[in-house]
Design a protein around this motif. Structure first.
Motif, mmCIF file in Angstrom:
data_model
loop_
_atom_site.group_PDB
_atom_site.id
_atom_site.type_symbol
_atom_site.label_atom_id
_atom_site.label_comp_id
_atom_site.label_asym_id
_atom_site.label_seq_id
_atom_site.Cartn_x
_atom_site.Cartn_y
_atom_site.Cartn_z
ATOM 1 N N GLU A 1 37.724 54.020 30.718
ATOM 2 C CA GLU A 1 36.849 54.259 29.568
ATOM 3 C C GLU A 1 37.159 53.223 28.491
ATOM 4 N N LEU A 2 36.134 52.490 28.076
ATOM 5 C CA LEU A 2 36.281 51.476 27.032
ATOM 6 C C LEU A 2 35.709 51.981 25.715
ATOM 7 N N THR A 3 36.442 51.766 24.641
ATOM 8 C CA THR A 3 35.948 52.054 23.299
ATOM 9 C C THR A 3 36.312 50.862 22.416
ATOM 10 N N ALA A 4 35.742 50.812 21.234
ATOM 11 C CA ALA A 4 36.037 49.699 20.330
ATOM 12 C C ALA A 4 36.083 50.190 18.892
ATOM 13 N N PHE A 5 36.829 49.483 18.074
ATOM 14 C CA PHE A 5 36.880 49.806 16.650
ATOM 15 C C PHE A 5 37.071 48.528 15.846
ATOM 16 N N THR A 6 36.637 48.593 14.596
ATOM 17 C CA THR A 6 36.773 47.469 13.676
ATOM 18 C C THR A 6 37.510 47.931 12.433
ATOM 19 N N ILE A 7 38.414 47.106 11.960
ATOM 20 C CA ILE A 7 39.162 47.416 10.741
ATOM 21 C C ILE A 7 38.534 46.672 9.568
ATOM 22 N N ASP A 8 38.177 47.423 8.552
ATOM 23 C CA ASP A 8 37.610 46.850 7.326
ATOM 24 C C ASP A 8 38.730 46.745 6.297
ATOM 25 N N GLU A 9 39.186 45.524 6.066
ATOM 26 C CA GLU A 9 40.304 45.314 5.138
ATOM 27 C C GLU A 9 39.878 45.416 3.677
ATOM 28 N N GLY A 10 38.578 45.317 3.439
ATOM 29 C CA GLY A 10 38.106 45.350 2.058
ATOM 30 C C GLY A 10 38.163 43.975 1.419
ATOM 31 N N ILE A 11 37.521 43.001 2.087
ATOM 32 C CA ILE A 11 37.472 41.628 1.583
ATOM 33 C C ILE A 11 36.009 41.281 1.340
ATOM 34 N N ALA A 12 35.623 41.224 0.088
ATOM 35 C CA ALA A 12 34.224 40.998 -0.278
ATOM 36 C C ALA A 12 33.726 39.648 0.230
ATOM 37 N N GLY A 13 32.490 39.641 0.742
ATOM 38 C CA GLY A 13 31.869 38.407 1.192
ATOM 39 C C GLY A 13 32.368 37.902 2.527
ATOM 40 N N TYR A 14 33.234 38.666 3.186
ATOM 41 C CA TYR A 14 33.792 38.216 4.463
ATOM 42 C C TYR A 14 33.652 39.270 5.559
ATOM 43 N N ARG A 15 34.135 40.456 5.306
ATOM 44 C CA ARG A 15 34.201 41.449 6.372
ATOM 45 C C ARG A 15 32.840 42.001 6.782
ATOM 46 N N ASP A 16 31.890 42.088 5.850
ATOM 47 C CA ASP A 16 30.598 42.702 6.170
ATOM 48 C C ASP A 16 29.897 42.021 7.343
ATOM 49 N N SER A 17 29.906 40.690 7.372
ATOM 50 C CA SER A 17 29.218 39.978 8.456
ATOM 51 C C SER A 17 29.922 40.199 9.787
ATOM 52 N N GLY A 18 31.249 40.281 9.755
ATOM 53 C CA GLY A 18 31.995 40.551 10.981
ATOM 54 C C GLY A 18 31.716 41.944 11.509
ATOM 55 N N LEU A 19 31.638 42.908 10.598
ATOM 56 C CA LEU A 19 31.322 44.283 10.984
ATOM 57 C C LEU A 19 29.961 44.362 11.659
ATOM 58 N N GLU A 20 28.995 43.649 11.107
ATOM 59 C CA GLU A 20 27.652 43.667 11.673
ATOM 60 C C GLU A 20 27.639 43.048 13.066
ATOM 61 N N SER A 21 28.368 41.945 13.246
ATOM 62 C CA SER A 21 28.450 41.307 14.565
ATOM 63 C C SER A 21 29.102 42.236 15.579
ATOM 64 N N ALA A 22 30.158 42.926 15.145
ATOM 65 C CA ALA A 22 30.857 43.855 16.035
ATOM 66 C C ALA A 22 29.948 45.005 16.445
ATOM 67 N N ARG A 23 29.225 45.562 15.479
ATOM 68 C CA ARG A 23 28.314 46.677 15.771
ATOM 69 C C ARG A 23 27.230 46.254 16.766
ATOM 70 N N LYS A 24 26.659 45.083 16.540
ATOM 71 C CA LYS A 24 25.583 44.604 17.410
ATOM 72 C C LYS A 24 26.068 44.409 18.841
ATOM 73 N N LEU A 25 27.253 43.815 18.999
ATOM 74 C CA LEU A 25 27.772 43.576 20.340
ATOM 75 C C LEU A 25 28.079 44.894 21.043
ATOM 76 N N CYS A 26 28.683 45.824 20.327
ATOM 77 C CA CYS A 26 29.009 47.121 20.930
ATOM 78 C C CYS A 26 27.739 47.867 21.334
ATOM 79 N N GLU A 27 26.720 47.769 20.498
ATOM 80 C CA GLU A 27 25.441 48.413 20.822
ATOM 81 C C GLU A 27 24.821 47.763 22.052
ATOM 82 N N LYS A 28 24.883 46.443 22.120
ATOM 83 C CA LYS A 28 24.325 45.706 23.255
ATOM 84 C C LYS A 28 25.036 46.069 24.555
ATOM 85 N N LEU A 29 26.353 46.249 24.478
ATOM 86 C CA LEU A 29 27.149 46.549 25.668
ATOM 87 C C LEU A 29 27.270 48.049 25.930
#
Length: 308
Positions: free
Chosen positions: A79-107
């Motif tokens: 069983e595969l699962t995934a998680f993303t850690i949001d460090e709270g870095i403005a202007g940086y983490r949001d785009s990474g979170l979106e990329s992670a969500r999209k890939l997980c949804e795709k897979l």
């Protein structure tokens, strides 16, 4: 240039082996090394295996999840699962979170996010303002590792997969050598033995150079966030990144040699490789080698600054 294996059009020159590779043989090379590491690091024959993938949305963790899903996603015992850690870095983490969500949804991989703020009551931006003199990674690294373990424990995972490529791995080895921290070097992933309270970390990309990870992502349509942390320039790792890069330029295959060195040492010495005595943090109960874990120590220092 022609592929050294089939005479097709080459897309990559592997200087460490003196070969040119076409798209197919390049993919085969990357995937073969990835699968080899998986077999070494994970007991794939176990009746039931849960693996969490820590995905930031960047190239390494995205390719790690993509390949984990490609080779393990259809196995009934895994069983595969995934998680993303949001460090709270403005202007940086949001785009990474979106990329992670999209890939997980795709897979079709279950994904959730956990943040520094909800667990520690602090963001990295806030920490940097509170303690501008300390290198941000000194706070961020331990906090990220602690959350990776906590999140994996919540999933009841047997392993947590990290996106660490060969360059990263070689840099970490050299950093520990220069610091004279032999025990920490021996505790580096992959972790073969299980310890109470700690989910074993695996690093299946550790035999794949960074530029090969990038090319693999591009050739196979693995979208990723290419942003850099705004605190990147202050990281001590930059010095070792340059050292490994220079070594590789002058001696192709140097990264592999450094990684092989650690494996050779581990075959002959057991200290730290699953045998280090662990205690429980007197404040949070997390596994640690001292009385207080590094995160509780860090938070204590930050809180004292706030109260001063």
């Amino acid at each position: 240039m022609q592929c050294s294996l089939c005479r097709g059009k080459a897309v990559y020159e592997a200087k460490y082996s003196g070969t040119y590779l076409c798209r197919k043989h390049f993919n085969d090379s990357v995937e073969r090394r990835f699968k080899h590491e998986l077999r070494k690091q994970v007991d794939l024959k176990a009746a039931s295996i849960k693996i969490s993938v820590a995905i930031s949305g960047g190239k390494d963790s995205s390719v790690t999840l993509y390949l984990m899903n490609k080779f393990l996603g259809n196995r009934e015992n895994i069983e595969l699962t995934a998680f993303t850690i949001d460090e709270g870095i403005a202007g940086y983490r949001d785009s990474g979170l979106e990329s992670a969500r999209k890939l997980c949804e795709k897979l079709n991989v279950k994904h959730q996010t956990v943040s520094f703020e909800e667990v520690f009551g602090k963001t990295m931006d806030g920490i940097v303002k509170m303690d501008p003199e300390t290198i941000p990674c000194s706070h961020c690294g331990p906090m990220r590792r602690k959350l990776m373990n906590l999140e994996s424990l919540e999933y009841k995972s047997d392993y947590v997969a990290l996106g660490i490529n060969l360059d990263d791995y070689a840099q970490s080895i050299l950093m520990n050598v220069v610091k004279g921290d032999f025990e920490r070097m021996m505790r580096m992933a992959p972790h073969i033995k299980r310890k109470e309270g700690l989910v074993r970390r695996i690093v299946p990309l550790r035999r794949i150079p960074e530029k090969e990870v990038i090319l693999y992502a591009v050739l196979n349509g693995v979208e990723f966030d290419g942003g850099w942390c705004p605190y990147y320039e202050r990281a001590q790792r930059n010095t070792f990144r340059n050292i490994v890069s220079d070594l590789e330029e002058q001696n192709p295959g140097a990264g592999f040699a450094i990684a092989n060195f650690l494996d050779e040492v581990r075959e002959h010495i057991t200290i730290g490789n699953g045998n280090t005595e662990m205690k429980k943090c007197t404040k949070c109960g997390a596994p640690t080698t001292g009385d207080l874990c590094s995160v509780c120590t860090s938070i204590g220092i930050l809180d004292s600054m706030k109260d001063a």
